[in-house]
Design a protein around this motif. Structure first.
Motif, PDB file in Angstrom:
ATOM      1  N   ALA A 268       1.036  -0.996   0.281  1.00  0.00           N
ATOM      2  CA  ALA A 268      -0.407   0.177  -0.061  1.00  0.00           C
ATOM      3  C   ALA A 268       0.607   0.855  -0.101  1.00  0.00           C
ATOM      4  O   ALA A 268       2.256   1.648   0.951  1.00  0.00           O
ATOM      5  CB  ALA A 268      -1.229  -0.334   0.760  1.00  0.00           C
ATOM      6  N   ARG A 269       0.639   2.313  -0.902  1.00  0.00           N
ATOM      7  CA  ARG A 269       1.244   3.115  -0.648  1.00  0.00           C
ATOM      8  C   ARG A 269       0.645   4.081  -1.798  1.00  0.00           C
ATOM      9  O   ARG A 269      -0.347   3.752  -2.464  1.00  0.00           O
ATOM     10  CB  ARG A 269       2.296   3.634  -1.827  1.00  0.00           C
ATOM     11  N   GLY A 270       0.136   5.322  -0.782  1.00  0.00           N
ATOM     12  CA  GLY A 270      -0.824   6.578  -1.760  1.00  0.00           C
ATOM     13  C   GLY A 270      -0.141   8.357  -1.029  1.00  0.00           C
ATOM     14  O   GLY A 270       0.560   7.697   0.092  1.00  0.00           O
ATOM     15  N   SER A 271      -1.346   9.088  -1.245  1.00  0.00           N
ATOM     16  CA  SER A 271      -1.281  10.648  -0.370  1.00  0.00           C
ATOM     17  C   SER A 271      -1.473  10.672   0.583  1.00  0.00           C
ATOM     18  O   SER A 271      -1.141  11.568   1.005  1.00  0.00           O
ATOM     19  CB  SER A 271      -0.716  11.272  -1.268  1.00  0.00           C
ATOM     20  N   PHE A 272      -2.087   9.969   1.785  1.00  0.00           N
ATOM     21  CA  PHE A 272      -2.964  10.145   2.704  1.00  0.00           C
ATOM     22  C   PHE A 272      -2.244   9.460   3.770  1.00  0.00           C
ATOM     23  O   PHE A 272      -2.082   8.157   3.883  1.00  0.00           O
ATOM     24  CB  PHE A 272      -4.078  10.333   2.494  1.00  0.00           C
ATOM     25  N   ILE A 273      -1.909  10.298   4.889  1.00  0.00           N
ATOM     26  CA  ILE A 273      -2.134   9.725   6.477  1.00  0.00           C
ATOM     27  C   ILE A 273      -3.562  10.176   6.642  1.00  0.00           C
ATOM     28  O   ILE A 273      -4.154  11.469   6.930  1.00  0.00           O
ATOM     29  CB  ILE A 273      -0.830  10.069   6.932  1.00  0.00           C
ATOM     30  N   THR A 274      -3.754   8.928   7.969  1.00  0.00           N
ATOM     31  CA  THR A 274      -4.934   9.256   9.523  1.00  0.00           C
ATOM     32  C   THR A 274      -4.437   9.221  10.653  1.00  0.00           C
ATOM     33  O   THR A 274      -3.760   7.894  11.542  1.00  0.00           O
ATOM     34  CB  THR A 274      -6.010   9.075   9.358  1.00  0.00           C
ATOM     35  N   LEU A 275      -4.221  10.745  11.662  1.00  0.00           N
ATOM     36  CA  LEU A 275      -4.172   9.848  12.698  1.00  0.00           C
ATOM     37  C   LEU A 275      -5.083  10.220  13.483  1.00  0.00           C
ATOM     38  O   LEU A 275      -6.455  10.766  13.343  1.00  0.00           O
ATOM     39  CB  LEU A 275      -3.245  11.103  13.736  1.00  0.00           C
ATOM     40  N   GLY A 276      -5.748   9.308  14.430  1.00  0.00           N
ATOM     41  CA  GLY A 276      -6.348   8.440  15.433  1.00  0.00           C
ATOM     42  C   GLY A 276      -6.288   8.187  16.343  1.00  0.00           C
ATOM     43  O   GLY A 276      -4.963   7.931  17.378  1.00  0.00           O
ATOM     44  N   ARG A 277      -7.112   7.852  17.768  1.00  0.00           N
ATOM     45  CA  ARG A 277      -7.214   7.897  18.864  1.00  0.00           C
ATOM     46  C   ARG A 277      -8.117   7.347  19.772  1.00  0.00           C
ATOM     47  O   ARG A 277      -8.891   8.039  20.544  1.00  0.00           O
ATOM     48  CB  ARG A 277      -6.667   8.906  19.539  1.00  0.00           C
ATOM     49  N   ASN A 278      -8.585   6.638  18.981  1.00  0.00           N
ATOM     50  CA  ASN A 278     -10.335   5.595  19.143  1.00  0.00           C
ATOM     51  C   ASN A 278      -9.886   5.955  20.640  1.00  0.00           C
ATOM     52  O   ASN A 278      -9.602   4.547  21.035  1.00  0.00           O
ATOM     53  CB  ASN A 278     -10.108   4.311  18.575  1.00  0.00           C
ATOM     54  N   GLN A 279     -11.440   5.661  21.209  1.00  0.00           N
ATOM     55  CA  GLN A 279     -10.667   5.607  23.003  1.00  0.00           C
ATOM     56  C   GLN A 279      -9.428   6.058  23.775  1.00  0.00           C
ATOM     57  O   GLN A 279      -9.632   4.970  24.384  1.00  0.00           O
ATOM     58  CB  GLN A 279     -11.676   4.393  23.171  1.00  0.00           C
ATOM     59  N   ALA A 280      -8.949   6.647  23.089  1.00  0.00           N
ATOM     60  CA  ALA A 280      -7.499   6.740  24.156  1.00  0.00           C
ATOM     61  C   ALA A 280      -7.333   7.999  23.888  1.00  0.00           C
ATOM     62  O   ALA A 280      -7.554   9.484  23.563  1.00  0.00           O
ATOM     63  CB  ALA A 280      -6.195   6.343  23.077  1.00  0.00           C
ATOM     64  N   GLY A 281      -6.744   8.189  25.221  1.00  0.00           N
ATOM     65  CA  GLY A 281      -6.090  10.160  25.957  1.00  0.00           C
ATOM     66  C   GLY A 281      -5.038  10.171  25.048  1.00  0.00           C
ATOM     67  O   GLY A 281      -4.126  11.035  25.490  1.00  0.00           O
ATOM     68  N   VAL A 282      -5.028  10.281  23.592  1.00  0.00           N
ATOM     69  CA  VAL A 282      -4.015  10.764  22.935  1.00  0.00           C
ATOM     70  C   VAL A 282      -4.346  12.074  21.955  1.00  0.00           C
ATOM     71  O   VAL A 282      -5.353  12.180  21.867  1.00  0.00           O
ATOM     72  CB  VAL A 282      -3.616   9.749  21.693  1.00  0.00           C
ATOM     73  N   ARG A 283      -2.829  13.399  21.780  1.00  0.00           N
ATOM     74  CA  ARG A 283      -3.033  13.875  21.224  1.00  0.00           C
ATOM     75  C   ARG A 283      -1.458  14.531  20.519  1.00  0.00           C
ATOM     76  O   ARG A 283      -0.757  13.199  20.865  1.00  0.00           O
ATOM     77  CB  ARG A 283      -3.275  15.299  22.680  1.00  0.00           C
ATOM     78  N   PHE A 284      -2.088  15.024  19.722  1.00  0.00           N
ATOM     79  CA  PHE A 284      -0.901  14.894  18.442  1.00  0.00           C
ATOM     80  C   PHE A 284      -0.358  16.185  18.344  1.00  0.00           C
ATOM     81  O   PHE A 284      -1.182  17.492  18.599  1.00  0.00           O
ATOM     82  CB  PHE A 284      -1.016  14.414  16.909  1.00  0.00           C
ATOM     83  N   ARG A 285       1.137  16.468  17.955  1.00  0.00           N
ATOM     84  CA  ARG A 285       1.529  17.901  18.161  1.00  0.00           C
ATOM     85  C   ARG A 285       2.831  18.130  16.939  1.00  0.00           C
ATOM     86  O   ARG A 285       3.575  16.764  17.591  1.00  0.00           O
ATOM     87  CB  ARG A 285       1.953  18.506  19.501  1.00  0.00           C
ATOM     88  N   GLU A 286       3.073  19.150  16.888  1.00  0.00           N
ATOM     89  CA  GLU A 286       4.431  19.321  15.808  1.00  0.00           C
ATOM     90  C   GLU A 286       4.224  18.348  15.564  1.00  0.00           C
ATOM     91  O   GLU A 286       5.800  17.711  14.996  1.00  0.00           O
ATOM     92  CB  GLU A 286       5.814  19.160  16.739  1.00  0.00           C
ATOM     93  N   ILE A 287       3.448  17.902  13.791  1.00  0.00           N
ATOM     94  CA  ILE A 287       3.232  16.840  12.810  1.00  0.00           C
ATOM     95  C   ILE A 287       4.511  18.017  11.726  1.00  0.00           C
ATOM     96  O   ILE A 287       4.062  18.770  11.476  1.00  0.00           O
ATOM     97  CB  ILE A 287       2.299  16.921  12.514  1.00  0.00           C
ATOM     98  N   THR A 288       5.124  16.737  11.251  1.00  0.00           N
ATOM     99  CA  THR A 288       5.781  17.730   9.919  1.00  0.00           C
ATOM    100  C   THR A 288       6.049  16.268   9.000  1.00  0.00           C
ATOM    101  O   THR A 288       6.409  15.149   9.133  1.00  0.00           O
ATOM    102  CB  THR A 288       7.139  17.785  10.424  1.00  0.00           C
ATOM    103  N   LEU A 289       5.422  17.144   7.313  1.00  0.00           N
ATOM    104  CA  LEU A 289       5.572  15.636   6.834  1.00  0.00           C
ATOM    105  C   LEU A 289       6.744  16.015   5.714  1.00  0.00           C
ATOM    106  O   LEU A 289       6.986  17.248   5.180  1.00  0.00           O
ATOM    107  CB  LEU A 289       3.965  15.782   5.909  1.00  0.00           C
ATOM    108  N   SER A 290       7.783  15.773   5.433  1.00  0.00           N
ATOM    109  CA  SER A 290       8.726  15.630   4.380  1.00  0.00           C
ATOM    110  C   SER A 290       8.717  14.333   3.051  1.00  0.00           C
ATOM    111  O   SER A 290       8.541  13.700   3.313  1.00  0.00           O
ATOM    112  CB  SER A 290      10.023  16.463   5.130  1.00  0.00           C
TER     113      SER A 290
END
Length: 117
Positions: free
Chosen positions: A95-117
């Motif tokens: 699988a290769r494509g152009s999209f990513i998805t961040l998730g946290r189903n029922q978890a206390g997770v937060r995302f920060r400082e995301i960099t794509l290159s």
């Protein structure tokens, strides 16, 4: 924490199988284990790579855990940037494509400082 990457269309994150999404789940467990799961369209995920070096790698509740994800034409590497020995690589080019998805189903997770290159 979950990340579904890379896939060909922009879909909301879901742990459940989806008939159109082809990609991977990258998981970091509370005990620090890193996992890469292959998720073919319409089927459940299967573990294709895991690493856990042992004690001292537990996640700290409330603290951010820096990670790096590297996708090449043949491999996916998932690494913790706070612990140099914590890295898992899966050789899979299905699988290769152009999209990513961040998730946290029922978890206390937060995302920060995301960099794509």
């Amino acid at each position: 924490m979950g990340l579904r990457a890379p896939h060909h269309r922009d879909y909301p994150y879901a742990d459940a199988p989806h008939e159109s999404i082809d990609g991977y789940h990258l998981v970091i467990r509370q005990q620090g284990q890193l996992e890469i799961h292959r998720v073919p369209p319409g089927t459940s995920a299967s573990l294709i790579g895991a690493f856990h070096s042992g004690s001292g790698t537990d996640l700290v509740l409330g603290a951010y855990t820096p990670c790096r994800i590297t996708v090449t034409p043949r491999q996916i590497t998932f690494a913790r940037r706070d612990l140099t020995a914590e890295t898992v690589t899966a050789t899979d080019n299905a699988a290769r494509g152009s999209f990513i998805t961040l998730g946290r189903n029922q978890a206390g997770v937060r995302f920060r400082e995301i960099t794509l290159s």
